[in-house]
Design an enzyme around this catalytic site. Structure first.
Site, PDB file in Angstrom:
ATOM      1  N   SER A  24       0.851  -1.191   0.000  1.00 58.18           N
ATOM      2  CA  SER A  24       0.000   0.000   0.000  1.00 58.18           C
ATOM      3  C   SER A  24       0.882   1.234   0.000  1.00 58.18           C
ATOM      4  CB  SER A  24      -0.895   0.021   1.243  1.00 58.18           C
ATOM      5  OG  SER A  24      -0.117   0.232   2.405  1.00 58.18           O
ATOM      6  N   ASP A  25       0.341   2.337  -0.489  1.00 60.85           N
ATOM      7  CA  ASP A  25       1.029   3.604  -0.303  1.00 60.85           C
ATOM      8  C   ASP A  25       1.061   3.871   1.201  1.00 60.85           C
ATOM      9  OD1 ASP A  25       2.340   5.941  -0.910  1.00 60.85           O
ATOM     10  OD2 ASP A  25       0.905   6.569  -2.424  1.00 60.85           O
ATOM     11  N   CYS A  26       1.987   4.693   1.634  1.00 62.74           N
ATOM     12  CA  CYS A  26       2.209   4.912   3.072  1.00 62.74           C
ATOM     13  C   CYS A  26       0.924   5.379   3.763  1.00 62.74           C
ATOM     14  CB  CYS A  26       3.306   5.933   3.286  1.00 62.74           C
ATOM     15  SG  CYS A  26       4.858   5.491   2.498  1.00 62.74           S
ATOM     16  N   GLY A  27       0.388   4.555   4.649  1.00 67.36           N
ATOM     17  CA  GLY A  27      -0.822   4.914   5.384  1.00 67.36           C
ATOM     18  C   GLY A  27      -2.115   4.656   4.652  1.00 67.36           C
ATOM     19  N   ALA A  28      -2.053   4.127   3.434  1.00 70.71           N
ATOM     20  CA  ALA A  28      -3.281   3.937   2.647  1.00 70.71           C
ATOM     21  C   ALA A  28      -4.198   2.891   3.259  1.00 70.71           C
ATOM     22  CB  ALA A  28      -2.933   3.568   1.207  1.00 70.71           C
TER      23      ALA A  28
END
Length: 201
Positions: free
Chosen positions: A181-185
């Site tokens: 995932s993208d960071c924090g997604a």
């Protein structure tokens, strides 16, 4: 290296592949020296659809076919070494899957950002435009990783969309790498999109 938006304008697949190969070679050398890992969160192959998007310079352009060809060339250059055809030279990651062209914008007093944005996209535009570069990246580039994006698509967060991740990427395209995932997604699925009833769901 030149910005991808500039390199994309060359329409030169050889240049794209050589650029990917140089990145992959440097990555392998740094990893062998204990100074880096061999996973790269690149290339960005989202379409440059809005001039206000701050990451346009990271993409090859606005055309789905060009973006797909760019992805195939860069990924194969990065991942494949003629010196060792049986192992990954470095791991590429096609991102951000999918329909991600929003960072932050305020229009008529309404503020939108990538962590809350729900992209409203017709089925035809989603498949023919936004997903086409990723399909090329998986099927012809044999990328080892995909990154799901912060945004939702038609009400479903990209990182929680079983149709996108399982049915299409793993099922139809036969993607056998890893999805990050993208960071924090992943936390956005609950915290910002309110898609699940609990953070653990």
């Amino acid at each position: 290296f030149a910005f991808p938006i500039t390199t994309g304008m060359s329409f030169n697949r050889t240049l794209w592949r050589v650029t990917g190969a140089a990145i992959g070679t440097e990555a392998r050398a740094l990893m062998a020296a204990g100074k880096a890992c061999s996973t790269f969160w690149a290339p960005v192959i989202n379409l440059a659809r809005d001039a206000r998007w701050g990451r346009n310079l990271e993409t090859p352009g606005e055309d789905p076919t060009l973006s797909g060809e760019y992805a195939v060339a860069v990924v194969t250059g990065c991942q494949e070494s003629p010196d060792d055809p049986t192992h990954l030279q470095a791991s590429a990651c096609c991102k951000h899957y999918v329909a991600n062209s929003m960072d932050s914008s305020t229009v008529a007093g309404a503020h939108w950002d990538r962590n809350h944005f729900d992209a409203s996209v017709s089925a035809r535009d989603l498949v023919d435009s936004y997903m086409a570069p990723f399909q090329a990246c998986v099927e012809r580039g044999h990328v080892s990783s995909l990154m799901c994006s912060y945004n939702a698509i038609n009400g479903v967060p990209a990182c929680a969309d079983g149709w996108l991740l399982d049915e299409v990427a793993r099922g139809e395209w036969r993607f056998d790498g890893y999805i990050t995932s993208d960071c924090g997604a992943v936390s956005d699925v609950y915290n910002n999109h309110h898609f699940t009833a609990t953070p653990e769901e």
